[in-house]
Design an enzyme around this catalytic site. Structure first.
Site, mmCIF file in Angstrom:
data_model
loop_
_atom_site.group_PDB
_atom_site.id
_atom_site.type_symbol
_atom_site.label_atom_id
_atom_site.label_comp_id
_atom_site.label_asym_id
_atom_site.label_seq_id
_atom_site.Cartn_x
_atom_site.Cartn_y
_atom_site.Cartn_z
ATOM 1 N N LEU A 149 45.123 31.169 51.725
ATOM 2 C CA LEU A 149 44.449 32.396 51.314
ATOM 3 C C LEU A 149 42.984 32.138 51.003
ATOM 4 C CD1 LEU A 149 45.584 35.182 48.974
ATOM 5 C CD2 LEU A 149 43.655 33.803 48.224
ATOM 6 N N ASP A 187 39.481 46.119 36.448
ATOM 7 C CA ASP A 187 38.871 46.954 35.425
ATOM 8 C C ASP A 187 39.757 47.022 34.184
ATOM 9 O OD1 ASP A 187 36.969 48.574 34.333
ATOM 10 O OD2 ASP A 187 37.521 50.368 35.457
ATOM 11 N N HIS A 247 37.812 39.604 28.870
ATOM 12 C CA HIS A 247 37.389 38.909 30.084
ATOM 13 C C HIS A 247 38.107 37.565 30.223
ATOM 14 C CE1 HIS A 247 34.467 41.950 30.802
ATOM 15 N NE2 HIS A 247 33.688 41.622 29.790
#
Length: 258
Positions: free
Chosen positions: A149, A38, A55
């Site tokens: 991962l 955020d 972004h």
């Protein structure tokens, strides 16, 4: 050495950073970390830039946090990239966000592949533009045999919708005799969620100072440790991830016990 890539950046990271990384690996590391990324828009506004600039900068942070989490032994990293509610944003911003997976994966997929990272996605792919899902699908296909991962993008994801769809599926399977209602338990219910096959997150990180879940993994976060920070996502660094994991390792998890 395990952290050779970070040695090249000693001038930009704390002098004890590598030692702290080694220390973290000697203790139980959160197997699954979820992050609500955020603050991109506020980061851009502070710099008199368009929201999309935030972004784009946040995309770069995804890369470095993924690489570090993998080095530390984290098994899964779920990133809240786009919610089912984000369609309400201005069309120009939504269109840009839908292009980011292509740009991110087009730029960083070779490195992620070399790091043995496996790309996955949760969310409703049917509503995504075809070019967006094609980029994600290509990355999932190319990394499906990787064993490092799991980089799990929550894309067009909403937890309430996920839970409702799980309930519908359970009802259908119960009526058809595939599932006995007497056998429905938490484990069975979890297997009907999009996160089937993933452990519930051990640690949730939310940036930008907001303290809420925003319809993110409501079932899965029941016993997750939360770590909130005022840092905006584009400013989130490897140091912040280290801090979050160190605090996690110093907490005592009781899961309802004493």
């Amino acid at each position: 050495m395990l952290f050779d890539k970070f040695n090249k950046r000693k001038k930009t990271i704390p002098s004890n950073f590598l030692e702290r990384m080694e220390s973290i690996r000697e203790r139980p590391v959160p197997e699954h970390i979820a992050i609500i990324m955020d603050g991109n828009g506020r980061w851009a506004k502070k710099r008199a830039l368009p929201r999309v600039a935030g972004h784009h900068e946040g995309m770069k942070v995804v890369r470095k946090i993924t690489i570090l989490a993998n080095k530390l032994g984290v098994k899964a990293l779920t990133l809240y990239a786009f919610s089912t509610e984000n369609w309400k944003r201005p069309k120009t911003e939504v269109d840009y966000l839908m292009k980011l997976p292509e740009e991110f994966l087009g730029t960083y997929l070779p490195e992620l592949t070399s790091e043995n990272v496996k790309v996955q996605m949760i969310g409703y792919k049917e509503q995504l533009p075809s070019h967006t899902y094609r980029a994600v699908e290509k990355a999932m296909s190319q990394t499906e045999n990787n064993s490092g991962l799991i980089l799990n993008f929550a894309l067009n994801y909403g937890s309430r919708a996920e839970i409702i769809e799980a309930v519908k599926s359970i009802v259908i399977d119960t009526k058809s005799g595939i599932l006995s209602e007497n056998k429905i338990n938490e484990e069975i219910f979890s297997n009907y969620l999009m996160t089937k096959g993933l452990s519930d997150p051990d640690l949730l990180i939310r940036t930008s100072g907001e303290i809420r879940l925003s319809n993110f993994m409501l079932w899965q976060l029941a016993y997750t440790e939360f770590w909130f920070t005022d840092v905006l996502w584009p400013d989130f660094s490897e140091e912040h991830l280290i801090q979050a994991i160190e605090e996690f390792q110093n907490r005592q998890r009781r899961f309802g016990g004493v």
